[in-house]
Motif scaffolding. Structure first.
Motif, PDB file in Angstrom:
ATOM      1  N   VAL A  57     -12.373 -27.621  39.138  1.00 37.76           N
ATOM      2  CA  VAL A  57     -13.723 -27.579  38.579  1.00 37.76           C
ATOM      3  C   VAL A  57     -14.092 -28.981  38.123  1.00 37.76           C
ATOM      4  O   VAL A  57     -13.277 -29.677  37.512  1.00 37.76           O
ATOM      5  N   THR A  58     -15.321 -29.388  38.420  1.00 33.83           N
ATOM      6  CA  THR A  58     -15.824 -30.689  37.991  1.00 33.83           C
ATOM      7  C   THR A  58     -17.102 -30.479  37.190  1.00 33.83           C
ATOM      8  O   THR A  58     -17.964 -29.686  37.579  1.00 33.83           O
ATOM      9  N   VAL A  59     -17.204 -31.186  36.064  1.00 35.22           N
ATOM     10  CA  VAL A  59     -18.384 -31.109  35.206  1.00 35.22           C
ATOM     11  C   VAL A  59     -19.077 -32.463  35.218  1.00 35.22           C
ATOM     12  O   VAL A  59     -18.456 -33.496  34.950  1.00 35.22           O
ATOM     13  N   ARG A  60     -20.368 -32.461  35.571  1.00 34.06           N
ATOM     14  CA  ARG A  60     -21.164 -33.683  35.539  1.00 34.06           C
ATOM     15  C   ARG A  60     -22.276 -33.503  34.522  1.00 34.06           C
ATOM     16  O   ARG A  60     -22.975 -32.478  34.528  1.00 34.06           O
ATOM     17  N   ALA A  61     -22.448 -34.486  33.658  1.00 33.15           N
ATOM     18  CA  ALA A  61     -23.447 -34.409  32.581  1.00 33.15           C
ATOM     19  C   ALA A  61     -24.471 -35.514  32.759  1.00 33.15           C
ATOM     20  O   ALA A  61     -24.133 -36.651  33.090  1.00 33.15           O
ATOM     21  N   SER A  62     -25.742 -35.177  32.521  1.00 32.97           N
ATOM     22  CA  SER A  62     -26.812 -36.168  32.581  1.00 32.97           C
ATOM     23  C   SER A  62     -26.845 -36.972  31.289  1.00 32.97           C
ATOM     24  O   SER A  62     -26.143 -36.665  30.316  1.00 32.97           O
ATOM     25  N   LEU A  63     -27.699 -37.998  31.252  1.00 30.66           N
ATOM     26  CA  LEU A  63     -27.894 -38.750  30.018  1.00 30.66           C
ATOM     27  C   LEU A  63     -28.517 -37.846  28.953  1.00 30.66           C
ATOM     28  O   LEU A  63     -29.386 -37.024  29.257  1.00 30.66           O
ATOM     29  N   PRO A  64     -28.086 -37.944  27.699  1.00 28.07           N
ATOM     30  CA  PRO A  64     -28.663 -37.103  26.639  1.00 28.07           C
ATOM     31  C   PRO A  64     -30.148 -37.408  26.439  1.00 28.07           C
ATOM     32  O   PRO A  64     -30.584 -38.558  26.499  1.00 28.07           O
ATOM     33  N   ILE A  65     -30.925 -36.361  26.188  1.00 27.43           N
ATOM     34  CA  ILE A  65     -32.351 -36.473  25.880  1.00 27.43           C
ATOM     35  C   ILE A  65     -32.498 -36.289  24.382  1.00 27.43           C
ATOM     36  O   ILE A  65     -32.182 -35.229  23.829  1.00 27.43           O
ATOM     37  N   THR A  66     -33.002 -37.319  23.688  1.00 23.10           N
ATOM     38  CA  THR A  66     -33.005 -37.338  22.219  1.00 23.10           C
ATOM     39  C   THR A  66     -34.399 -37.252  21.623  1.00 23.10           C
ATOM     40  O   THR A  66     -34.586 -37.583  20.459  1.00 23.10           O
TER      41      THR A  66
END
Length: 653
Positions: A57-66
């Motif tokens: 399993v691979t998890v990819r995360a986008s840049l945080p939206i603040t």
């Protein structure tokens, strides 16, 4: 030695071989064996480079939206070992790791964001080769792509961001329809020239991934169609991988050639590109087409929208990772960095009383009969960092001692108990609030005088009765005088009525024109505001007292509401500094606050005598009771030491 040369090139980025590598040129046939040595060394070096194995399993995360900080949102892609999107996951399987601290309380929602698809065709001479039926490799790839773009799920308009790049240039850029790609590719007649390296073409295509996506969280996929590439001397693989990972782009190299091409040494850089960016190296089979790859990419139109409440309590850079754990599978995304501005909340008293009178009428009553027995205190909580957040507690201090504390809403008011204050004295009040991040905000000290008036006793207690007797005698005398001077008394009453009417008008007319309500105070007047109407005429003086003066249109937040649609509820704040100066700051209004026709900066503006203040369309002039002396221009005589005029001769300038 040969491999060492290439390792040196990979680490330093040099395009020239070190001297030891030139020793390879010795020998009668080395020129013919040069390319073979290059390929062999490239394979050995690439195999020696540590490559992260593709986990289940691979998890990819986008840049945080603040934008809604402290609430932070991220788009998460969870894929299996083949790169397929895993749907219907529960929030319990996700944990946010922020600055190495786990935050398990997250919300998860599947949402459609579309995909960015960049199709790159290396239309070099390798695609010109034909099969026994006379079909070129390019023709076979074109037919497979046209089949892809005609799939019902691929033809949905406006969901995806599509681009087509070939050796002839960028043919389609950021289209919303696969029909644009199909029409362009169907009419393309490539030159099949080797003017540009396949890796250089790949770097150029990555420029499209730097453009903003139409939807937040949209994943990027680059599908690279190429025949076997000769390994270049500079090996730009590391640069391509770095750029792809910076933009979250997955690369799918599609190798076009015979079945054994996948086992050639030239295929290793393409395999490395796929592994390091989360993609997959695919050997093109015209009989199978590209539908499996299309399905894999189109499934990733749906992403997980993850939301959590940040615990970042300091301004600056912070790191966040997403951990996924389920059924024995445990994986962690690459870290993402976000920057946030966190400042303490500002606390301001709203219409605090300058003086409180406590008194009782019955001399026999106890001290509990003094009234009032309490005073309501309201205060305003704002966030100068523009990130509003909830308050968890507020405290009221009187003369440095904690008097009351709110641990539940409402946090913006206190009922000050006055029963223990039996002597006239001035007390200092201060409020401290703590927000959800644990950041503490403190108000300025607010002085309030409590005046305790005791009832009269002894002879003073019978003065009201004596006063009644004296008043009766005075009425009799007044009747006699009234009979004698009826005409004069009538004239006196007329003058008195006229004078009283003028006083009433003076007391409110100028304030009404300015849209302000006055507040009675016993403090000395240190400055004035003068309303200026649209004709430029100045109204009457408005005294400024106390520490804070709030401009705004909300009567519940300011003692001086400005009744004008251009004025915000809380528009500006005027604060008297310890040195006696007045600092004017805008409170985030739309129309802004202007001094002498210039917009007030975030740091505020120290007022000077005679400054013109614009609060929306309302205009005031700021004046001090004692204006500063006007500047003087002095002319001093200059001495001329020339012999013709003499040393004692002076000239005025």
């Amino acid at each position: 030695m040969i491999c060492g040369c290439f390792v040196n090139q990979l680490q330093t980025g040099n395009t020239l071989l070190p001297p030891a590598c030139y020793n390879l040129r010795m020998g009668s046939d080395l020129r013919s064996r040069w390319s073979i040595s290059i390929s062999l060394c490239a394979m050995l070096c690439l195999l020696a480079i540590p490559v992260t194995a593709q986990s289940a399993v691979t998890v990819r995360a986008s840049l945080p939206i603040t934008d809604q900080f402290p609430q932070i949102t991220m788009f998460i892609a969870v894929v299996d070992g083949t790169g397929r999107y895993i749907p219907s996951l529960l929030a319990s399987g996700f944990t946010v790791i922020e600055d190495n601290n786990p935050i398990p309380d997250v919300t998860i929602q599947e949402t459609q964001v579309g995909t960015r698809q960049i199709f790159v065709l290396n239309t070099s001479s390798g695609l010109k080769l034909r099969d026994p039926l006379g079909n070129s490799r390019f023709d076979l790839v074109r037919l497979a792509l046209l089949d892809w773009w005609q799939l019902p799920e691929a033809t949905l308009y406006g969901i995806d961001d599509l681009s087509l790049v070939t050796a002839e240039g960028a043919l389609v850029s950021h289209s919303k329809s696969t029909a644009d790609l199909a029409s362009t590719l169907n009419n393309l007649e490539p030159s099949f020239e080797d003017d540009i390296s396949g890796y250089d073409l790949l770097l150029q295509a990555l420029d499209f991934t730097s453009d903003p996506t139409p939807m937040p969280g949209m994943p990027s996929h680059l599908i690279f169609f190429t025949s076997l590439l000769r390994t270049p001397r500079d090996l730009p693989i590391a640069n391509i991988i770095a750029r792809a990972n910076d933009t979250g782009t997955t690369i799918y190299p599609v190798l076009i050639g015979p079945d054994e091409a996948n086992e050639q040494i030239e295929a290793e850089p393409l395999r490395l590109l796929a592994v390091e960016t989360g993609g997959q190296l695919i050997t093109f089979d015209p009989s199978l087409g590209l539908n499996e790859l299309a399905e894999k990419i189109l499934l990733q139109r749906t992403q997980y929208l993850l939301t959590y409440n940040s615990l970042a309590a300091t301004a600056g850079l912070h790191q966040v990772q997403i951990q996924f754990t389920e059924d024995g599978r445990d994986t962690l995304s690459d870290p993402q960095i976000f920057e946030i501005d966190v400042r303490p909340p500002e606390v301001t008293f709203v219409q605090p009383p300058d003086m409180i009178h406590r008194q009782m009428d019955d001399s026999a009553s106890t001290s509990d009969a003094f009234s009032p027995i309490s005073q309501n205190l309201q205060f305003l909580i704002t966030f100068p960092d523009q990130h509003p957040r909830s308050i968890v507690s507020s405290q009221l201090f009187v003369d440095g001692e904690l008097i009351s504390q709110n641990n539940e809403a409402p946090f913006d008011s206190f009922e000050w108990e006055l029963s223990n204050y039996l002597e006239t004295n001035t007390h200092t009040l201060q409020v401290i609030v703590v927000d959800a991040l644990g950041v503490q905000g403190t108000s300025v000290s607010q002085p309030i005088e409590i005046v305790v008036e005791t009832p009269p006793s002894g002879l003073a207690a019978i003065r009201p009765a004596l006063g009644s007797i004296v008043a009766a005698i005075a009425v009799l005398i007044a009747g006699v005088v009234l009979a004698v001077g009826l005409i004069n008394m009538g004239r006196s009453r007329l003058d008195t009525s006229s004078s009283a009417k003028g006083t009433s008008l003076w007391g409110s007319s100028s304030l009404r024109r300015a849209g302000l309500r006055s507040k009675q105070t016993s403090l000395p007047i240190e400055a004035y505001l003068i309303p200026i109407n649209t004709e430029g005429h100045e109204g009457e003086l408005i005294p400024l007292t106390g520490v804070e003066f709030i401009f705004g249109s909300d009567p519940s937040m300011t003692s001086a509401p400005l009744l004008d649609p251009s004025v915000a509820g809380i528009h500006a704040r005027l604060t008297r500094q310890a040195a006696g100066d007045y600092l004017l700051r805008d409170q985030g209004s739309i129309a802004g606050t202007w001094i002498n026709y210039e917009l007030v900066s975030d740091e505020g503006y120290l007022l000077k005598h005679g400054d013109i203040i614009h609060i929306g369309r309302q205009v005031f002039r700021f004046r001090l009771p004692t204006p500063p002396p006007p500047p003087e221009v002095r002319i001093h005589p200059a001495k001329d030491s020339s012999p013709e005029r003499g040393d004692n001769q002076e000239t005025s300038t």
